[in-house]
Design an enzyme around this catalytic site. Sequence first.
Site, PDB file in Angstrom:
ATOM      1  N   HIS A 146     -22.350  -1.816   7.054  1.00 13.48           N
ATOM      2  CA  HIS A 146     -24.209  -2.140   7.475  1.00 13.48           C
ATOM      3  C   HIS A 146     -24.623  -3.842   7.665  1.00 13.48           C
ATOM      4  O   HIS A 146     -24.933  -4.474   8.383  1.00 13.48           O
ATOM      5  CB  HIS A 146     -24.413  -2.049   5.882  1.00 13.48           C
ATOM      6  CG  HIS A 146     -26.040  -1.964   6.034  1.00 13.48           C
ATOM      7  ND1 HIS A 146     -26.364  -1.100   6.169  1.00 13.48           N
ATOM      8  CD2 HIS A 146     -26.270  -3.013   4.888  1.00 13.48           C
ATOM      9  CE1 HIS A 146     -27.988  -1.594   5.266  1.00 13.48           C
ATOM     10  NE2 HIS A 146     -27.491  -2.785   4.906  1.00 13.48           N
ATOM     11  N   GLU A 147     -23.204  -4.832   6.724  1.00 13.84           N
ATOM     12  CA  GLU A 147     -24.206  -6.156   6.751  1.00 13.84           C
ATOM     13  C   GLU A 147     -24.465  -6.471   7.987  1.00 13.84           C
ATOM     14  O   GLU A 147     -25.207  -7.275   9.113  1.00 13.84           O
ATOM     15  CB  GLU A 147     -23.122  -6.338   5.888  1.00 13.84           C
ATOM     16  CG  GLU A 147     -23.392  -6.022   4.417  1.00 13.84           C
ATOM     17  CD  GLU A 147     -24.686  -6.669   4.330  1.00 13.84           C
ATOM     18  OE1 GLU A 147     -25.887  -7.129   4.083  1.00 13.84           O
ATOM     19  OE2 GLU A 147     -25.277  -5.865   3.127  1.00 13.84           O
ATOM     20  N   HIS A 150     -26.475  -5.649  10.713  1.00  9.46           N
ATOM     21  CA  HIS A 150     -27.884  -6.458  10.232  1.00  9.46           C
ATOM     22  C   HIS A 150     -27.997  -7.928  11.227  1.00  9.46           C
ATOM     23  O   HIS A 150     -28.575  -7.815  11.696  1.00  9.46           O
ATOM     24  CB  HIS A 150     -27.934  -7.040   9.613  1.00  9.46           C
ATOM     25  CG  HIS A 150     -28.574  -6.052   8.215  1.00  9.46           C
ATOM     26  ND1 HIS A 150     -29.782  -5.496   8.052  1.00  9.46           N
ATOM     27  CD2 HIS A 150     -28.307  -5.400   6.754  1.00  9.46           C
ATOM     28  CE1 HIS A 150     -30.117  -5.186   7.274  1.00  9.46           C
ATOM     29  NE2 HIS A 150     -29.290  -4.879   6.675  1.00  9.46           N
ATOM     30  N   GLU A 210     -33.148  -1.459   7.316  1.00  4.54           N
ATOM     31  CA  GLU A 210     -32.202  -0.737   6.481  1.00  4.54           C
ATOM     32  C   GLU A 210     -31.531   0.672   6.670  1.00  4.54           C
ATOM     33  O   GLU A 210     -30.911   0.747   6.839  1.00  4.54           O
ATOM     34  CB  GLU A 210     -32.890  -0.694   4.987  1.00  4.54           C
ATOM     35  CG  GLU A 210     -33.122  -2.045   3.888  1.00  4.54           C
ATOM     36  CD  GLU A 210     -32.167  -3.266   3.907  1.00  4.54           C
ATOM     37  OE1 GLU A 210     -30.951  -2.348   4.060  1.00  4.54           O
ATOM     38  OE2 GLU A 210     -31.822  -4.201   4.088  1.00  4.54           O
TER      39      GLU A 210
END
Length: 294
Positions: A146-147, A150, A210
């Site tokens: 997820h990070e 980004h 997100e």
Amino acid sequence: MNDIYNINRRKFLGLFGTCACGLIIPACTTVPITERKQLRLLPESTINRQAAQLYEKVKNKAEMSDDKNQLKEIKEIGSRIEESVSEYFYSLNQKDPTYNFRWEYILIKADKIKNAWCMPGGKIAVYTGILPITKNKDGLAAVMGHEIAHAVAKHSIERASRALALNVSTTVLDIFTGGAISNTSRTTGVDVAGMLRTFGIDNPFGRKQESEADYLGLIFSSLAGFDIRESAKIWERMKESNKGEEIPEWMSTHPSNLRRIQSLRRWIPEIIIKYPPIKKISVIPKIFFKKYQI
Ligand SMILES: [Zn+2]
């Protein structure tokens, strides 16, 4: 203040129109895979350089964990995701969005912080406080995926570009031109927390970003061969552990926890089929770029 804001906003709209992405091509790019159009006014190389400087400051300021095995696991998960992302785009004959990344991993000793982040250019930090929630390799890969998503989707650049275009934050400009990082330390000390916030770390991105990071994160973890079914479970464990506490970025209310878990559950089966673990074709282009591109 309002007037200044309005004038700048009018100027912005006059320059770019309401449909910014259709008019000014160099300022707009497309997020890989999701193909969402995004505004990008700041050069990536500048932002990556500033992020790298800030990362060094974090390394100096924060207490590093001495758990070598845990850090080793983080690095192993990270390099599997790194390689898979590169291989995936290489296999499609597309430009690898991480070709200019200088991947790095740290484990910060902070048992109360349930968080992790990835700065522009692939500078990753995991806090020890998140480890009881990620629980296992697949869980940690879900958070890291997820990070990393980004960073791959260049969300920090997009956020800073928007702020810059609307002139709502002079700090953003200052940080991205290097002013804040080089000057602040001389007087009041570096406001690391504030800078992390400006990079979109320790603070939720927009709702769209997100969701996009959730979606891309699942894809990257799946390509790297991790069991992505764990992702919905860790989000639930996080929800449980956060009862009555402040909610960190990646478990924020944008989008709502329930909606987020529902989306993950909906995406997981199709991503497992559509993005199976990728076979290593070649790592040559990546090595080439790592060595010769700045
Ligand atoms: Zn996030």
